[in-house]
Design a protein around this motif. Structure first.
Motif, PDB file in Angstrom:
ATOM      1  N   HIS A   5       0.846  -1.199   0.000  1.00 37.96           N
ATOM      2  CA  HIS A   5       0.000   0.000   0.000  1.00 37.96           C
ATOM      3  C   HIS A   5       0.876   1.241   0.000  1.00 37.96           C
ATOM      4  O   HIS A   5       1.431   1.621   1.026  1.00 37.96           O
ATOM      5  N   HIS A   7       1.453   5.242  -1.944  1.00 43.47           N
ATOM      6  CA  HIS A   7       1.010   6.283  -2.887  1.00 43.47           C
ATOM      7  C   HIS A   7       2.220   6.991  -3.507  1.00 43.47           C
ATOM      8  O   HIS A   7       2.251   8.212  -3.590  1.00 43.47           O
ATOM      9  N   PRO A  35      -2.550   1.905  -4.381  1.00 41.33           N
ATOM     10  CA  PRO A  35      -3.992   2.033  -4.156  1.00 41.33           C
ATOM     11  C   PRO A  35      -4.518   3.339  -4.752  1.00 41.33           C
ATOM     12  O   PRO A  35      -3.847   4.370  -4.681  1.00 41.33           O
ATOM     13  N   GLU A  92      -8.283   2.156  -2.590  1.00 43.39           N
ATOM     14  CA  GLU A  92      -8.796   1.823  -1.299  1.00 43.39           C
ATOM     15  C   GLU A  92     -10.207   2.295  -1.142  1.00 43.39           C
ATOM     16  O   GLU A  92     -10.613   3.305  -1.693  1.00 43.39           O
ATOM     17  N   HIS A 153      -6.268  -2.189   5.715  1.00 38.16           N
ATOM     18  CA  HIS A 153      -5.113  -1.305   5.569  1.00 38.16           C
ATOM     19  C   HIS A 153      -4.855  -0.541   6.872  1.00 38.16           C
ATOM     20  O   HIS A 153      -5.792  -0.156   7.565  1.00 38.16           O
ATOM     21  N   ASP A 203       1.994   3.075   3.231  1.00 36.02           N
ATOM     22  CA  ASP A 203       1.088   4.202   3.041  1.00 36.02           C
ATOM     23  C   ASP A 203       1.887   5.470   2.709  1.00 36.02           C
ATOM     24  O   ASP A 203       1.448   6.573   3.011  1.00 36.02           O
TER      25      ASP A 203
HETATM   26 ZN   LIG Z   1      -3.577   4.909   1.480  1.00 36.96          ZN
END
Ligand SMILES: [Zn+2]
Length: 256
Positions: A5, A7, A35, A92, A153, A203
């Motif tokens: 996960h 970005h 995601p 997500e 998540h 994340d």
């Molecule tokens: Zn995220």
């Protein structure tokens, strides 16, 4: 290691994508899953994935904090993209009541719609749950008897909560930088959740692990999450790497 996960397709990294990917590979990150958030981010995800097709995989989803007055347009967009590319998961998606409770009803509709599509397409889904555990469980219960599978998540709750998810489906728990924070309580009992249910995630650019906390996060920092998990589970860092990589492949790549 697989960052399940991240970005890293976003503007925070736009000026140094090649360097970033090189740093990740040097640090032992073999793959990163991207995601989606909204319409704009999907363009960035596609561009990033086209540049690094073997190193990345894409999810398609609408993030709960993107859900507002115009949520139906977003769901139409989502529907129109479902068959347009190769997605490894829906996400997500979920419910976020931390910032704003105004659109709870719409967030639920959007979440349940995305679960419907995940089931129909035989894809896992990525749950974003923030101050919304009861609401998420309530939505999942509506799908009883259907084959639910996915990842929760940024999981930072307790083994009891994990058990509730596992009663409802084939779920995994994404663990990232929060596990390294001194004030976090959940790592004390995290070891009660079987290691074969744990996935690594950053994340990025958010939730940076100690000792880089306060800086922008990136997948090469996953090693600090692995070190903490190695303490929690009382096994070597290598074992954590191997197990979580197997788990990620089982959920996202080798399901039939
Ligand atoms: Zn995220």
């Amino acid at each position: 290691m697989i960052d399940t996960h991240s970005h890293i397709y976003g503007s925070e990294f736009a000026s140094e994508q090649e360097e970033l990917v090189a740093r990740c590979k040097n640090a032992g990150v073999e793959h990163v899953i991207l995601p989606n958030v909204d319409v704009e981010s999907l363009k960035e995800i596609r561009e990033f994935h086209n540049k690094f097709p073997d190193f990345t995989s894409m999810m398609l989803g609408i993030h709960p904090t993107s859900i507002g007055e115009d949520y139906e347009n977003l769901l139409d967009f989502f529907d129109s993209e479902v068959d347009s590319d190769k997605w490894v998961a829906i996400g997500e998606t979920g419910i976020d009541l931390y910032w704003d409770k105004t659109y709870l009803k719409e967030q639920k509709i959007a979440f349940e719609h995305q679960i419907d599509v995940a089931i129909e397409k035989n894809l896992p889904f990525c749950i974003h749950c923030r101050d919304s555990f009861a609401e998420i469980i309530d939505s999942l219960k509506k799908f009883k008897g259907k084959p639910l599978r996915g990842v929760v998540h940024a999981f930072s709750l307790y083994p009891e909560n994990a058990r509730q998810y596992l009663e409802l489906g084939d779920f995994y728990f994404g663990i990232g930088g929060v596990v390294t924070y001194k004030n976090a309580k959940f790592p004390d009992r995290l070891g009660e959740i079987p290691l074969d249910r744990i996935l690594l995630e950053t994340d990025a650019p958010y939730l940076t692990p100690v000792p880089h906390r306060g800086k922008r996060n990136e997948p090469s920092y996953l090693i600090h999450v692995v070190d903490k998990l190695s303490q929690v589970y009382g096994v070597s860092a290598e074992e954590i790497d191997i197990k979580t990589t197997e788990n990620a492949k089982r959920l996202f790549f080798y399901h039939d």
